[in-house]
Design a protein around this motif. Structure first.
Motif, PDB file in Angstrom:
ATOM      1  N   LEU A 190       0.834  -1.204   0.000  1.00  0.00           N
ATOM      2  CA  LEU A 190       0.000   0.000   0.000  1.00  0.00           C
ATOM      3  C   LEU A 190       0.869   1.255   0.000  1.00  0.00           C
ATOM      4  N   GLY A 191       1.933   1.250   0.784  1.00  0.00           N
ATOM      5  CA  GLY A 191       2.841   2.390   0.819  1.00  0.00           C
ATOM      6  C   GLY A 191       3.503   2.650  -0.507  1.00  0.00           C
ATOM      7  N   ILE A 192       3.947   1.587  -1.171  1.00  0.00           N
ATOM      8  CA  ILE A 192       4.591   1.742  -2.477  1.00  0.00           C
ATOM      9  C   ILE A 192       3.609   2.295  -3.500  1.00  0.00           C
ATOM     10  N   VAL A 193       2.384   1.753  -3.501  1.00  0.00           N
ATOM     11  CA  VAL A 193       1.370   2.233  -4.448  1.00  0.00           C
ATOM     12  C   VAL A 193       1.078   3.709  -4.213  1.00  0.00           C
ATOM     13  N   MET A 194       0.936   4.089  -2.946  1.00  0.00           N
ATOM     14  CA  MET A 194       0.642   5.493  -2.633  1.00  0.00           C
ATOM     15  C   MET A 194       1.796   6.401  -3.043  1.00  0.00           C
ATOM     16  N   LEU A 195       3.023   5.945  -2.843  1.00  0.00           N
ATOM     17  CA  LEU A 195       4.183   6.735  -3.254  1.00  0.00           C
ATOM     18  C   LEU A 195       4.213   6.927  -4.768  1.00  0.00           C
ATOM     19  N   VAL A 196       3.934   5.866  -5.496  1.00  0.00           N
ATOM     20  CA  VAL A 196       3.958   5.942  -6.962  1.00  0.00           C
ATOM     21  C   VAL A 196       2.844   6.862  -7.461  1.00  0.00           C
ATOM     22  N   VAL A 197       1.625   6.692  -6.926  1.00  0.00           N
ATOM     23  CA  VAL A 197       0.497   7.516  -7.374  1.00  0.00           C
ATOM     24  C   VAL A 197       0.720   8.981  -7.004  1.00  0.00           C
ATOM     25  N   GLY A 198       1.175   9.228  -5.781  1.00  0.00           N
ATOM     26  CA  GLY A 198       1.437  10.604  -5.366  1.00  0.00           C
ATOM     27  C   GLY A 198       2.502  11.264  -6.218  1.00  0.00           C
ATOM     28  N   GLY A 199       3.574  10.526  -6.502  1.00  0.00           N
ATOM     29  CA  GLY A 199       4.628  11.058  -7.363  1.00  0.00           C
ATOM     30  C   GLY A 199       4.121  11.321  -8.776  1.00  0.00           C
ATOM     31  N   ALA A 200       3.291  10.408  -9.283  1.00  0.00           N
ATOM     32  CA  ALA A 200       2.744  10.582 -10.632  1.00  0.00           C
ATOM     33  C   ALA A 200       1.845  11.811 -10.702  1.00  0.00           C
ATOM     34  N   ILE A 201       1.049  12.043  -9.677  1.00  0.00           N
ATOM     35  CA  ILE A 201       0.179  13.222  -9.652  1.00  0.00           C
ATOM     36  C   ILE A 201       1.011  14.501  -9.708  1.00  0.00           C
TER      37      ILE A 201
END
Length: 136
Positions: free
Chosen positions: A12-23
């Protein structure tokens, strides 16, 4: 069960980091386009929307980092039961058969002996006996 939660937190942390960075990256890329620059000049709504998106990206980055660190901690920290099992697997007889000649540093040997006594692996009598062997 504990490791499963740790792994879920990590994912979950990795997914959130990737999505936040992509945004954040996508939002910054919008500003570099001609249409983005035109919209920025003429629309306060566009600027408000952009700030909201950036804030959402930042929040996802921070939350992702928190979940990632939590997951790592959950996986790596040993429970009391695991520590006890580890200590119980090492007996005083293991200490008696361990070659003391491998470690010539007397201070290190005495510190290790003290740790074993503090953990309850060695009794006072065994501690004194081993201490005499080390000191000669």
């Amino acid at each position: 069960m504990r490791k499963i939660f740790g792994i879920l937190f990590l994912i979950l942390g990795i997914v959130m980091l990737v999505v936040g960075g992509a945004i954040i990256v996508t939002n910054e890329a919008k500003d570099d386009t001609v249409s983005g620059q035109i919209k920025e000049e003429f629309s306060k709504q566009y600027q408000t929307e952009r700030e909201r998106e950036l804030n959402n990206g930042r929040i996802l980055l921070v939350a992702g980092l928190i979940f990632f660190v939590s997951g790592t901690t959950i996986i790596s920290v040993k429970t009391k039961g695991q520590k006890k099992k580890e200590n119980d697997s090492y007996t005083s007889e293991d200490w008696n058969t361990a070659p003391l000649a491998q470690n010539n540093d007397i201070l290190t040997q005495l510190e290790r002996l003290g740790e074993l006594k503090a953990k309850g692996i060695l009794s006072e009598e065994e501690f004194q006996q081993q201490k005499k062997k080390i000191l000669g």
